[in-house]
Design an enzyme around this catalytic site. Sequence first.
Site, PDB file in Angstrom:
ATOM      1  N   LYS A 111      90.400  19.077 -46.820  1.00 59.68           N
ATOM      2  CA  LYS A 111      91.171  18.067 -46.432  1.00 59.68           C
ATOM      3  C   LYS A 111      93.069  18.941 -46.837  1.00 59.68           C
ATOM      4  O   LYS A 111      93.852  18.804 -46.418  1.00 59.68           O
ATOM      5  CB  LYS A 111      91.059  17.010 -46.354  1.00 59.68           C
ATOM      6  CG  LYS A 111      91.486  16.157 -48.361  1.00 59.68           C
ATOM      7  CD  LYS A 111      92.434  15.530 -48.065  1.00 59.68           C
ATOM      8  CE  LYS A 111      92.694  15.045 -49.611  1.00 59.68           C
ATOM      9  NZ  LYS A 111      92.142  16.217 -51.070  1.00 59.68           N
ATOM     10  N   LYS A 113      78.913  23.407 -49.431  1.00 57.97           N
ATOM     11  CA  LYS A 113      79.451  21.758 -50.095  1.00 57.97           C
ATOM     12  C   LYS A 113      78.219  20.933 -48.714  1.00 57.97           C
ATOM     13  O   LYS A 113      77.383  21.277 -48.496  1.00 57.97           O
ATOM     14  CB  LYS A 113      79.864  21.716 -49.016  1.00 57.97           C
ATOM     15  CG  LYS A 113      81.054  20.317 -49.034  1.00 57.97           C
ATOM     16  CD  LYS A 113      82.321  20.599 -48.959  1.00 57.97           C
ATOM     17  CE  LYS A 113      83.159  19.708 -49.534  1.00 57.97           C
ATOM     18  NZ  LYS A 113      84.065  19.356 -50.575  1.00 57.97           N
ATOM     19  N   LYS A 145      93.793  22.440 -53.789  1.00 58.53           N
ATOM     20  CA  LYS A 145      95.066  21.439 -53.366  1.00 58.53           C
ATOM     21  C   LYS A 145      96.174  22.888 -54.142  1.00 58.53           C
ATOM     22  O   LYS A 145      97.128  22.890 -53.777  1.00 58.53           O
ATOM     23  CB  LYS A 145      95.126  20.410 -54.701  1.00 58.53           C
ATOM     24  CG  LYS A 145      94.031  20.025 -54.460  1.00 58.53           C
ATOM     25  CD  LYS A 145      94.539  18.069 -55.303  1.00 58.53           C
ATOM     26  CE  LYS A 145      93.162  17.498 -55.341  1.00 58.53           C
ATOM     27  NZ  LYS A 145      92.743  17.446 -53.882  1.00 58.53           N
ATOM     28  N   GLY A 184      91.052  11.597 -52.666  1.00 57.93           N
ATOM     29  CA  GLY A 184      89.680  10.292 -52.443  1.00 57.93           C
ATOM     30  C   GLY A 184      89.984   8.973 -53.370  1.00 57.93           C
ATOM     31  O   GLY A 184      89.915   7.365 -53.267  1.00 57.93           O
ATOM     32  N   ASN A 185      90.967   8.806 -54.930  1.00 55.28           N
ATOM     33  CA  ASN A 185      90.992   8.054 -54.963  1.00 55.28           C
ATOM     34  C   ASN A 185      92.353   6.791 -54.192  1.00 55.28           C
ATOM     35  O   ASN A 185      92.512   5.763 -54.455  1.00 55.28           O
ATOM     36  CB  ASN A 185      92.072   7.847 -56.592  1.00 55.28           C
ATOM     37  CG  ASN A 185      93.274   8.721 -55.837  1.00 55.28           C
ATOM     38  OD1 ASN A 185      93.529   9.754 -55.559  1.00 55.28           O
ATOM     39  ND2 ASN A 185      93.951   8.446 -57.348  1.00 55.28           N
TER      40      ASN A 185
HETATM   41  P1  ADP Z   1      90.822  14.413 -54.490  1.00 56.28           P
HETATM   42  O1  ADP Z   1      89.822  13.671 -54.283  1.00 56.28           O
HETATM   43  O2  ADP Z   1      92.529  13.653 -54.948  1.00 56.28           O
HETATM   44  O3  ADP Z   1      90.914  16.098 -53.256  1.00 56.28           O
HETATM   45  P2  ADP Z   1      89.916  15.836 -56.434  1.00 56.28           P
HETATM   46  O4  ADP Z   1      88.609  15.648 -57.205  1.00 56.28           O
HETATM   47  O5  ADP Z   1      88.783  16.770 -55.442  1.00 56.28           O
HETATM   48  O6  ADP Z   1      90.508  14.915 -55.713  1.00 56.28           O
HETATM   49  O7  ADP Z   1      91.040  16.998 -57.637  1.00 56.28           O
HETATM   50  C1  ADP Z   1      91.556  15.714 -58.361  1.00 56.28           C
HETATM   51  C2  ADP Z   1      90.652  16.490 -59.221  1.00 56.28           C
HETATM   52  O8  ADP Z   1      90.568  17.716 -59.962  1.00 56.28           O
HETATM   53  C3  ADP Z   1      91.582  15.665 -61.291  1.00 56.28           C
HETATM   54  O9  ADP Z   1      91.566  14.622 -61.175  1.00 56.28           O
HETATM   55  C4  ADP Z   1      91.057  16.536 -62.018  1.00 56.28           C
HETATM   56  O10 ADP Z   1      90.123  15.841 -62.486  1.00 56.28           O
HETATM   57  C5  ADP Z   1      90.228  17.677 -61.523  1.00 56.28           C
HETATM   58  N1  ADP Z   1      90.987  19.035 -61.828  1.00 56.28           N
HETATM   59  C6  ADP Z   1      90.276  19.756 -62.116  1.00 56.28           C
HETATM   60  N2  ADP Z   1      90.872  20.959 -62.462  1.00 56.28           N
HETATM   61  C7  ADP Z   1      91.804  20.509 -63.692  1.00 56.28           C
HETATM   62  C8  ADP Z   1      93.131  20.977 -63.452  1.00 56.28           C
HETATM   63  N3  ADP Z   1      94.120  22.226 -63.741  1.00 56.28           N
HETATM   64  N4  ADP Z   1      94.315  20.598 -63.666  1.00 56.28           N
HETATM   65  C9  ADP Z   1      94.890  19.135 -63.231  1.00 56.28           C
HETATM   66  N5  ADP Z   1      93.655  18.483 -63.198  1.00 56.28           N
HETATM   67  C10 ADP Z   1      92.288  18.910 -62.116  1.00 56.28           C
HETATM   68 MG    MG Z   2      88.933  16.842 -52.548  1.00 58.10          MG
END
Ligand code: ADP
Ligand code: MG
Length: 313
Positions: A212, A128, A274, A12-13
């Site tokens: 995704k 979701k 992820k 998202g970023n």
């Molecule tokens: P994206 O839009 O890239 O899919 P998400 O917000 O879905 O991003 O997932 C990334 C986020 O997951 C990070 O910004 C962080 O805040 C969060 N997060 C949750 N658990 C963890 C973890 N164990 N280590 C690192 N980040 C984590």
């Molecule tokens: Mg995500």
Amino acid sequence: MDKKKIVIALGGNALGNNLPEQMEAVKTTAKAIVDLAEDGNEIVIVHGNGPQVGVINNAMTEFAHKDGSEPTPLSVCVAMSQAYIGYDIQNALREEFLNRGAKLPPVATMVTQVRVDPEDPAFRDPSKPIGRFMSKDEALKEAGDRGWIVREDAGRGYRRVVASPKPKEIIELSAIRAMADDGQIVICCGGGGIPVVAEGKHLAGVPAVIDKDFAAELLAESLDADMLLILTAVEKAAVHFGKPEQRWLSEISAEEAERYAEEGQFAAGSMLPKVQAAIRFARSRKGRTAVITLLEKAREALQGKTGTRICEK
Ligand code: ADP
Ligand code: MG
């Protein structure tokens, strides 16, 4: 450095939360991607679409309310979001290549359908949330009128919920492969892909959202990529995330990652998919590596200097 075939999953970023933010964000995103392309890597890009498909879906639903027509299906909203986001990324990449005086490779977006299994257990437990918040009465009316499944969302009102099934097959895969093999930068599987189920010869769009990160993993396997590069808002995944004993993870085996996942170290819906995608890719064939890192650190991560690297040891 070795030249690699890389599937990048943009979070998202990389795109921001609204139109003006996206216009700015894609510039940084383009820099990160052109760095990797200039190093000679073959690049295929997958991106999220949460805020964008939300806006499109809300707008189309409002319109249907006003003129009494059927609301645009969510699958069509995903298709619209792929085109809009692809358009912005194509332009930003073009500009970045030109700014550097570099040779401009063809950059194109492939509207992508991804087949899901109608028997996927996710359809029995839609989780979701999508679209706007509603009052209880409104939510129940929409549920009755349109067959939506609605759920209370953390005390903030009611929202429609849809299933998040696993991706099974990328319908446009051979076209994507032909473009990538030709040295083109391809943007595809946006928002996880347009979810479809096979109904005889027809592919029918379903109201669902594919993760995704999982779609990018399937694509990376299907294209026989060397690396799945998941670019997000943190430099590394951590155990005890956000707690005093937090520890960033640099290089871990798929087995270790799985153990941490089972311990609940990664939040569902954000870091967990992820890590799960990374594990699956690392295990799919020897030599395949998945890296999770910050968008701005993509090049460094590829040089092995940062990020969480998951491979089969
Ligand atoms: P994206 O839009 O890239 O899919 P998400 O917000 O879905 O991003 O997932 C990334 C986020 O997951 C990070 O910004 C962080 O805040 C969060 N997060 C949750 N658990 C963890 C973890 N164990 N280590 C690192 N980040 C984590
Ligand atoms: Mg995500």
